[in-house]
Each structure stands twice: as structure tokens, then as C-alpha cells.
Scaffold this active site. Structure first.
Site, PDB file in Angstrom:
ATOM      1  N   ARG A  83      13.549 -14.568  93.727  1.00 14.10           N
ATOM      2  CA  ARG A  83      14.731 -14.384  94.566  1.00 14.10           C
ATOM      3  C   ARG A  83      14.743 -12.946  95.097  1.00 14.10           C
ATOM      4  O   ARG A  83      14.304 -12.020  94.401  1.00 14.10           O
ATOM      5  CB  ARG A  83      16.000 -14.625  93.747  1.00 14.10           C
ATOM      6  CG  ARG A  83      17.256 -14.590  94.586  1.00 14.10           C
ATOM      7  CD  ARG A  83      18.530 -14.578  93.739  1.00 14.10           C
ATOM      8  NE  ARG A  83      19.690 -14.520  94.603  1.00 14.10           N
ATOM      9  CZ  ARG A  83      20.892 -14.124  94.212  1.00 14.10           C
ATOM     10  NH1 ARG A  83      21.108 -13.766  92.962  1.00 14.10           N
ATOM     11  NH2 ARG A  83      21.888 -14.086  95.072  1.00 14.10           N
ATOM     12  N   HIS A  84      15.268 -12.772  96.291  1.00 10.80           N
ATOM     13  CA  HIS A  84      15.416 -11.403  96.831  1.00 10.80           C
ATOM     14  C   HIS A  84      16.220 -10.531  95.868  1.00 10.80           C
ATOM     15  O   HIS A  84      16.930 -11.034  95.000  1.00 10.80           O
ATOM     16  CB  HIS A  84      16.102 -11.455  98.198  1.00 10.80           C
ATOM     17  CG  HIS A  84      17.468 -12.084  98.135  1.00 10.80           C
ATOM     18  ND1 HIS A  84      18.563 -11.420  97.611  1.00 10.80           N
ATOM     19  CD2 HIS A  84      17.888 -13.323  98.463  1.00 10.80           C
ATOM     20  CE1 HIS A  84      19.601 -12.222  97.642  1.00 10.80           C
ATOM     21  NE2 HIS A  84      19.228 -13.394  98.141  1.00 10.80           N
ATOM     22  N   GLY A  85      16.160  -9.214  96.065  1.00  7.92           N
ATOM     23  CA  GLY A  85      16.873  -8.279  95.196  1.00  7.92           C
ATOM     24  C   GLY A  85      18.320  -8.085  95.613  1.00  7.92           C
ATOM     25  O   GLY A  85      18.840  -8.806  96.473  1.00  7.92           O
TER      26      GLY A  85
END
Ligand SMILES: *[C@@H]1O[C@H](CO)[C@@H](O)[C@H](O)[C@H]1NC(C)=O
Ligand SMILES: *[C@@H]1O[C@H](CO)[C@@H](O)[C@H](O)[C@H]1NC(C)=O
Length: 466
Positions: A83-85
Site C-alpha cells: 500500500r502507498h505510504g
């Protein structure tokens, strides 16, 4: 920040050195974390799941890799779904935060509590609509640091040579925060080898990483269907939430009708954003005690459960393309080869959203509690495994590690860098790959996106068996 008078006598010198000692101690000790930081659902920091990273972001625990000690095994492939940060709020939440902060500034009269004075006289609304969900600096760090830890954990796969030769594939969702994340991941790898000129390479693939918006049966049957999310609406307007709303209104000194459930949630998210973006313990956090936070966490988990996970089978089935992609990659990597053949792809890095990971994890049968969470059973759900803050915090990652072992290829799952076991194969951390395939045979042979998504729409009740 501090202006220090020149010491003119011994007392002042002593006081000054005491002050300096305290300053340097506090800068070494851990930052001040809100007591409700673990309850932010999908807005939870990765550090809340792995608190040892607060002391050392590069600490790696190699014993999470658990092929059987009796067999000689070596890792041959890694597929990482990430998942993106940490990111800014999206426009919808920025508008709510705006509304909340105006309301509190103008009308709150909760008295002399320090935190309320802090909010009313010092806190500035600094979120602007153009930030809309973009990756923040901390979010870049999340991915850079994850990349560095993974390259320590898998030195032969995420090796300098493999990256330099373009042998690792990078796929991402088209969303800005994901593209920035896949770049940050590559920066992390390069920094690990002391390089500063980063050459980015990635492909955008929304069919794989944003399958959910392309599945008509899902969009019509769940996402845009109020009935499908009835449990969430009921809980939002139910007794538990109402009690939280009254307590928060009281702390602010507002008539409780002025504070809608959405605004209560905006305040809770505000505490989460100030922490995940700026590492701040925001005065907004003092509006909530731990019990309030658990109720708000449950509300978010209910939404994810019914919108993205086990609540409706079509949600997990919409991830069939990604499921097939992962297993095709593993099949290729595990296939026996002649020595003249090229060695298989050592790693595949796929960057997407919480909405990408949750359906896939659900399709794999993970985090499926015996009793589904509903609007009415909050009190029996404290021990549930479906807690999105543990499963899909920022920079969440699902790792498929394929080993070459004496008895054949084996597969291990890691979730957020901790071992997880395949449902149905719980005796082993790294079962034989052929046993994993047998367990998922019905999905490998079926799981047809077009049939599931374009075929019969509607009529799929909750928890339809796959
Ligand atoms: C390292 O990982 C193993 C396996 O998950 C775990 O049992 C152990 O507690 C971890 N060690 C540390 C120091 O976190
Ligand atoms: C909406 O969801 C309900 C409950 O899951 C379901 O019975 C109904 O068929 C869905 N409506 C559509 C248009 O899919």
C-alpha cells in the site's frame, strides 16, 4: 525556539546545563504518541503495527523467514503487494476538517482545558484542497525504509545487480500517491547501495491495482448500493456513536446537535493526520479517550468489512485478476529449469491501495472471523481479527516468498513483515507450493473476473461462499 541568557553566575550555569541535559535526553527518547494512535484503522501509521521501528527504522528480524529448518531452502522469488505510504487527507475530509475547525473556533466553550485553548488560539487550519490524498514526505520515507529493510531481508533477490539490470518489475496504480510510492521504494533500494542518481522504472496497471473500480457488479452491487452498507449506517447513527458524540460535544462545550457523526470522525482523523504527517501529538487527540477511539475504530472496520472485504463475496472476487497475476508469477518462478535457461524474475513489486489489499487478503481467506461484525454486536467483537489498523496501515505489505527447497518449492506469506499462515494450511509457515495451489484450486481454475463482475449483478447476499 529558545533564547538563552548568557550565564552570569554558577546557579544559572547549573540551570542551563540541566536544561541542556533534559533537552538532549528528550530528543533521544521516543516521541510523544497519542494514546489512541493504534485505533486509526486505515489511517494508522505503520509504526503502530511495528513499534520497534520507532527505535530503529532499519531493524530487520531475519527469523521471520521460516522455511523448515530440516530442509535446505533458499528464497528464489518475492512478490510484494504494497500500500502507498502516509498521505494527505482527500478533499472530502479536508472540507470536513475545515468545517469542524470553524465550528470549534467560533462556538466551543469547553472551559480552560489546555488542549482546547491550544486548539482555539494556536491550531491553524493548514490543509488545502490541492493536497487531495497526495503522498507526504513521511510517506516517501515509509516506502524508502521498507525497501531498505526488504533488501536486507532478501539480499539475493532485491540485489543491486538485479535492480541495475532491470530484472525486478515495478507495477503501480495510476494514482499520484502510488506512483510516488513506487519511486520512493526504488530510491530506498538505491540509497541502500549508496547511489544517489536514481533511475525510476515502473508500469502503471489499473486493471491489476484498481480492479475494484472496473468491476461493474461490485460498483453497482456494493460501492454505490446503500443497502449493502446498511450495517455501517446503522452503527453510525446508533447508541455507541451517539454516546461518543455526546462526550466529545461535552468536552468541547458544544450543544451535541451541532456535532454530527461526520464531524466527530473528522476530529478523530485530524488527530491521525497530524501524527502520520507531522509526527505531532495534536491537541485534537484529547477529545477522545480510549473507549471513544475503539468505537470509532469499529465504525471504520465495519465500513471496510462490508465495502472491501468478507461482507460481500463480489468484493473479494473483483481481485481475481491480481490473484491470478500473483500465482502466474509464482508458477513461473518455481518451475524447474535447465541450467541454460534464464533464471526467473527475482522480485515483483506491486503498489496500490488499502482497497487493493483488503479484497485480495479476503480472497485468500485471511482475517475471516466466525461472526461478521455488525451494527449490533460491537461488544462481542473486541477480539476480532479483522482490525484494519493492523492489516492495512500506511505502507502495509503482503509478501509472497517462494523458496527452493529439497522437497520442492515452498511458499510463505508475510503480512507487514510478520509471518502469516494460509487458511487451511495452518500447520506450516512455509507449506509446499503444490499444497498451496491445491488449497486454492477452486480459485486458480475459476475466479473469473468477467463472469463475477459482468454476469449476474445484484442478488448476491452477504457471505456467499465462493
Ligand atoms: C523475530 O521474529 C520472530 C518470528 O516472527 C519472533 O518470534 C520474534 O519475537 C521476533 N524478534 C524480535 C526481536 O522482534
Ligand atoms: C444492494 O445490496 C443488497 C444487500 O446486499 C442486495 O440485496 C441488492 O441486490 C443490491 N442491489 C443491487 C442493485 O445490486
Amino acid at each position: 525556539m529558545f533564547s538563552v541568557l548568557l550565564p552570569t553566575n554558577g546557579l544559572l550555569v547549573a540551570a542551563l546545563s540541566l536544561l541542556l541535559t533534559r533537552l538532549s535526553c528528550s530528543s533521544l527518547s521516543l516521541p510523544d504518541i497519542p494514546h489512541i494512535a493504534a485505533y486509526f484503522g486505515t489511517k494508522t501509521r505503520y509504526e503502530e503495527v511495528n513499534p520497534h521501528l520507532l527505535r530503529d527504522v532499519f531493524s530487520v528480524n531475519a527469523s521471520v523467514l521460516k522455511p523448515p529448518p530440516t530442509e535446505r531452502c533458499s528464497p528464489v522469488h518475492l512478490t510484494a503487494v504494497i500500500r502507498h505510504g502516509s498521505r494527505y487527507p482527500t478533499v472530502k475530509n479536508i472540507r470536513r476538517i475545515q468545517k469542524l475547525s470553524e465550528l470549534v473556533r467560533r462556538e466551543a466553550s469547553g472551559g480552560s482545558a489546555d488542549w482546547l485553548q491550544d486548539i482555539q488560539s494556536h491550531w491553524q487550519m493548514w490543509y488545502t484542497e490541492d493536497m487531495d490524498g497526495q503522498l507526504v514526505m513521511k510517506g516517501r520515507d515509509d516506502l524508502r525504509q521498507l525497501a531498505r529493510r526488504l533488501s536486507v531481508l532478501f539480499p539475493s533477490l532485491l540485489s543491486e545487480e538485479n535492480v541495475q539490470r532491470g530484472r525486478i518489475s515495478f507495477l503501480t496504480s495510476s494514482k499520484h500517491r502510488c506512483v510516488s510510492s513506487v519511486e520512493a521504494f526504488q530510491e530506498g533500494l538505491q540509497q541502500h547501495w549508496g547511489r544517489h542518481e536514481v533511475e525510476y522504472s515502473h508500469e502503471v496497471d489499473d486493471e491489476l491495482m484498481r480492479f475494484f473500480e472496473r468491476c461493474r457488479g461490485y460498483v453497482e452491487g456494493v460501492e454505490n448500493n446503500r443497502t449493502a452498507l446498511l450495517e455501517v449506517e446503522k452503527f453510525k447513527h446508533g447508541d455507541e456513536m451517539d454516546r461518543v458524540r455526546r462526550r466529545v460535544a461535552e468536552r468541547l462545550g458544544l450543544p451535541h446537535q451541532r456535532l454530527t457523526p461526520d464531524l466527530v470522525e473528522a476530529a478523530f482523523f485530524l488527530c491521525s493526520y497530524e501524527l502520520s504527517i507531522k509526527s505531532l501529538h495534536s491537541p485534537w487527540c484529547f477529545l477522545f479517550d480510549e473507549n471513544d477511539a475503539k468505537v470509532l475504530e469499529y465504525k471504520s472496520d465495519l465500513k471496510q468489512y462490508w465495502k472491501r472485504a468478507h461482507g460481500h463475496a463480489i468484493s473479494s472476487l473483483s481481485s481475481c485478476p491480481l490473484f491470478h497475476h500473483v500465482f502466474r508469477t509464482l508458477d513461473k518462478a518455481g518451475r524447474p529449469r535447465r541450467s541454460t535457461e534464464a533464471s526467473p524474475e527475482p522480485a515483483s513489486v506491486l503498489v496500490g491501495h488499502a482497497e487493493t489489499l483488503l479484497p485480495l487478503l479476503s480472497l485468500l481467506g485471511l482475517y475471516k472471523d466466525q461472526t461478521p461484525p455488525t451494527a449490533n454486536n460491537y461488544h462481542s467483537q473486541h477480539g476480532r481479527s479483522f482490525r484494519t489498523g493492523r492489516i492495512v496501515p500506511y505502507a502495509a505489505n503482503l509478501l509472497f516468498v517462494l523458496y527452493d527447497c529439497q522437497r520442492g518449492p515452498r511458499l510463505q506469506l508475510l503480512i507487514n513483515e510478520s509471518p502469516a499462515r494460509f487458511p487451511g494450511l495452518e500447520q506450516e509457515d512455509a507449506p509446499l507450493y503444490r499444497d498451496v495451489r491445491a488449497t486454492y484450486r477452486h480459485l486458480l481454475d475459476g475466479c473469473d473476473f468477467h463472469r463475477a463482475c459482468e454476469g449476474r449483478t445484484g442478488g448476491r447476499g452477504p457471505n456467499t461462499e465462493l
